[in-house]
Scaffold this motif. Sequence first.
Motif, PDB file in Angstrom:
ATOM      1  N   MET A   1       0.846  -1.199   0.000  1.00 59.47           N
ATOM      2  CA  MET A   1       0.000   0.000   0.000  1.00 59.47           C
ATOM      3  C   MET A   1       0.871   1.234   0.000  1.00 59.47           C
ATOM      4  N   PHE A   2       0.490   2.114  -0.743  1.00 57.35           N
ATOM      5  CA  PHE A   2       1.123   3.414  -0.894  1.00 57.35           C
ATOM      6  C   PHE A   2       1.474   4.026   0.466  1.00 57.35           C
ATOM      7  N   THR A   3       2.747   4.395   0.626  1.00 59.69           N
ATOM      8  CA  THR A   3       3.226   4.875   1.922  1.00 59.69           C
ATOM      9  C   THR A   3       2.473   6.112   2.387  1.00 59.69           C
ATOM     10  N   CYS A   4       2.172   7.022   1.455  1.00 55.34           N
ATOM     11  CA  CYS A   4       1.490   8.257   1.831  1.00 55.34           C
ATOM     12  C   CYS A   4       0.139   7.990   2.471  1.00 55.34           C
ATOM     13  N   VAL A   5      -0.540   6.925   2.029  1.00 52.58           N
ATOM     14  CA  VAL A   5      -1.834   6.591   2.596  1.00 52.58           C
ATOM     15  C   VAL A   5      -1.727   6.403   4.087  1.00 52.58           C
ATOM     16  N   CYS A   6      -0.611   5.843   4.511  1.00 52.96           N
ATOM     17  CA  CYS A   6      -0.377   5.601   5.930  1.00 52.96           C
ATOM     18  C   CYS A   6      -0.510   6.879   6.716  1.00 52.96           C
ATOM     19  N   PHE A   7       0.178   7.925   6.281  1.00 53.35           N
ATOM     20  CA  PHE A   7       0.130   9.152   7.065  1.00 53.35           C
ATOM     21  C   PHE A   7      -1.201   9.857   6.904  1.00 53.35           C
ATOM     22  N   LEU A   8      -1.867   9.716   5.751  1.00 53.50           N
ATOM     23  CA  LEU A   8      -3.161  10.346   5.574  1.00 53.50           C
ATOM     24  C   LEU A   8      -4.190   9.747   6.524  1.00 53.50           C
ATOM     25  N   PHE A   9      -4.111   8.431   6.695  1.00 53.43           N
ATOM     26  CA  PHE A   9      -5.060   7.804   7.596  1.00 53.43           C
ATOM     27  C   PHE A   9      -4.779   8.186   9.036  1.00 53.43           C
ATOM     28  N   ILE A  10      -3.513   8.323   9.379  1.00 53.38           N
ATOM     29  CA  ILE A  10      -3.150   8.784  10.715  1.00 53.38           C
ATOM     30  C   ILE A  10      -3.771  10.153  10.985  1.00 53.38           C
ATOM     31  N   VAL A  11      -3.684  11.029   9.985  1.00 51.55           N
ATOM     32  CA  VAL A  11      -4.287  12.363  10.115  1.00 51.55           C
ATOM     33  C   VAL A  11      -5.780  12.244  10.329  1.00 51.55           C
ATOM     34  N   LEU A  12      -6.390  11.378   9.526  1.00 50.86           N
ATOM     35  CA  LEU A  12      -7.830  11.233   9.562  1.00 50.86           C
ATOM     36  C   LEU A  12      -8.325  10.722  10.901  1.00 50.86           C
ATOM     37  N   VAL A  13      -7.704   9.668  11.417  1.00 54.84           N
ATOM     38  CA  VAL A  13      -8.177   9.094  12.672  1.00 54.84           C
ATOM     39  C   VAL A  13      -7.644   9.847  13.879  1.00 54.84           C
ATOM     40  N   GLY A  14      -6.654  10.700  13.682  1.00 52.05           N
ATOM     41  CA  GLY A  14      -6.041  11.377  14.815  1.00 52.05           C
ATOM     42  C   GLY A  14      -6.987  12.337  15.507  1.00 52.05           C
ATOM     43  N   ASN A  15      -7.892  12.988  14.727  1.00 54.32           N
ATOM     44  CA  ASN A  15      -8.798  13.930  15.374  1.00 54.32           C
ATOM     45  C   ASN A  15     -10.250  13.694  14.986  1.00 54.32           C
ATOM     46  N   GLY A  16     -10.481  12.689  14.116  1.00 56.39           N
ATOM     47  CA  GLY A  16     -11.849  12.337  13.775  1.00 56.39           C
ATOM     48  C   GLY A  16     -12.530  13.307  12.848  1.00 56.39           C
ATOM     49  N   GLU A  17     -11.797  14.272  12.267  1.00 53.27           N
ATOM     50  CA  GLU A  17     -12.442  15.276  11.447  1.00 53.27           C
ATOM     51  C   GLU A  17     -11.826  15.440  10.077  1.00 53.27           C
ATOM     52  N   GLY A  18     -10.526  15.135   9.912  1.00 63.35           N
ATOM     53  CA  GLY A  18      -9.882  15.384   8.641  1.00 63.35           C
ATOM     54  C   GLY A  18      -9.237  16.748   8.576  1.00 63.35           C
ATOM     55  N   THR A  19      -9.293  17.518   9.668  1.00 59.27           N
ATOM     56  CA  THR A  19      -8.559  18.771   9.766  1.00 59.27           C
ATOM     57  C   THR A  19      -7.642  18.680  10.958  1.00 59.27           C
TER      58      THR A  19
ATOM     59  N   ASP B   1       5.555  10.995  -4.978  1.00 57.93           N
ATOM     60  CA  ASP B   1       5.076  12.078  -5.848  1.00 57.93           C
ATOM     61  C   ASP B   1       5.354  11.671  -7.297  1.00 57.93           C
ATOM     62  N   ILE B   2       4.502  10.838  -7.828  1.00 59.39           N
ATOM     63  CA  ILE B   2       4.743  10.181  -9.109  1.00 59.39           C
ATOM     64  C   ILE B   2       4.933  11.181 -10.242  1.00 59.39           C
ATOM     65  N   ASP B   3       4.126  12.237 -10.274  1.00 53.84           N
ATOM     66  CA  ASP B   3       4.207  13.184 -11.383  1.00 53.84           C
ATOM     67  C   ASP B   3       5.168  14.348 -11.115  1.00 53.84           C
TER      68      ASP B   3
ATOM     69  N   GLU C   1      -1.499   5.297  -8.729  1.00 51.08           N
ATOM     70  CA  GLU C   1      -0.380   4.709  -9.465  1.00 51.08           C
ATOM     71  C   GLU C   1       0.500   3.862  -8.548  1.00 51.08           C
ATOM     72  N   THR C   2       0.686   4.309  -7.320  1.00 54.24           N
ATOM     73  CA  THR C   2       1.508   3.559  -6.380  1.00 54.24           C
ATOM     74  C   THR C   2       0.816   2.281  -5.956  1.00 54.24           C
ATOM     75  N   ASP C   3      -0.501   2.337  -5.776  1.00 55.27           N
ATOM     76  CA  ASP C   3      -1.256   1.119  -5.464  1.00 55.27           C
ATOM     77  C   ASP C   3      -0.989   0.041  -6.503  1.00 55.27           C
ATOM     78  N   ILE C   4      -1.027   0.432  -7.757  1.00 55.70           N
ATOM     79  CA  ILE C   4      -0.816  -0.516  -8.851  1.00 55.70           C
ATOM     80  C   ILE C   4       0.610  -1.062  -8.813  1.00 55.70           C
ATOM     81  N   ARG C   5       1.557  -0.181  -8.516  1.00 55.92           N
ATOM     82  CA  ARG C   5       2.959  -0.596  -8.526  1.00 55.92           C
ATOM     83  C   ARG C   5       3.270  -1.598  -7.422  1.00 55.92           C
ATOM     84  N   VAL C   6       2.759  -1.373  -6.222  1.00 55.69           N
ATOM     85  CA  VAL C   6       3.139  -2.218  -5.089  1.00 55.69           C
ATOM     86  C   VAL C   6       2.324  -3.512  -5.007  1.00 55.69           C
TER      87      VAL C   6
END
Length: 244
Positions: A1-19, A43-45, A57-62
Motif C-alpha cells: 500500500m502506498f506509503t502516503c496513505v499511511c500518514f493520511l489515515f493517521i491524520v484522519l483518525v487522529g482527530n476524527g475530522e480530517g482537519t 510524488d509520481i508526477d 499509481e503507487t497502489d498498482i505498482r506495489v
Amino acid sequence: MFTCVCFLFIVLVGNGEGTTSFKPLSGSIDTLIHLREMFHREDIDDNGIIEYTDARETDIRVDANHDGVYTQEEFDADPDLSGYNQRREWIQLDVNNDGIITHEDTKLIFFLGPPQYNLEQFLEFFANQRSPRRGEITVKSFVLAEENFRLTDINDNGLVSEREFTSVFRVADYNHDGVLQNLELNRYRPLQNVPVNEYCSDVTAGCMVEDFLVMFKESDVNNDGTLGLKEFLVTFGTLMDSTV
C-alpha cells in the motif's frame, strides 16, 4: 500500500475530522532526509504534491501479483516502511478490519481527508509519529534549508560546490560591490532566514563572500570541497531553527 496513505489515515483518525491543528514538529536530520526521499518517490508526477492520482499509481505498482489486494505480507515487505511500527500502521490502514487493504481504503482516505499534501505537510505528519530524538530540527527549518540547497545546487548533482556557493553570492550582490547589505542578504539563498550576526563579521559594513566561505568549509566535514544535503542541513538548517 502506498506509503502516503499511511500518514493520511493517521491524520484522519487522529482527530476524527480530517482537519488538524499542530504545534511545530521536529525530527532528526537523518529521519527527515529519509522521509523526503519517500515523498519524492510517492510524488509520481513530480509536481511537488501528493494527491489521489499519485496514490492510485503507487497502489498498482506495489500490488505485486496484481490481484487488487494488499496483504500483511506485502505491507511488511515494503522497503519504504522500513523503521516504522508496521503492525500499528497496518491496523490503521485496514479500515474494515478484514485483514486486507484494497484501493477502496485509499479512496476513502482521500475522500474524507485533505486532497493533497506538500513536502512540509508530509514531513510534519510523519514526524509526529516519531519518538523525540537529540539533534532534531524543526520541519519548517528543514523544508526552508532543503529548498535553499536545491536552488544553490545549480547543476542538480546533489552536491553544493564552493563555486556554486560563491556563484549564488554574486547573484544576490545586486549592485556588484562585493558585499551583501540589507535586502541583498535576504536574497542569498544558502542563508535565507538566518540571523545575520551568525555569519557576518561586520553587518554595518556588509557581508563579504569570505564570511560565508568560512561556514562552507566548516560544514564540509569530509573535506571534499562540496556539501551533501546532510552536511548542508547540519549547519544551515540548524541556524534557521532560531528564526522559524
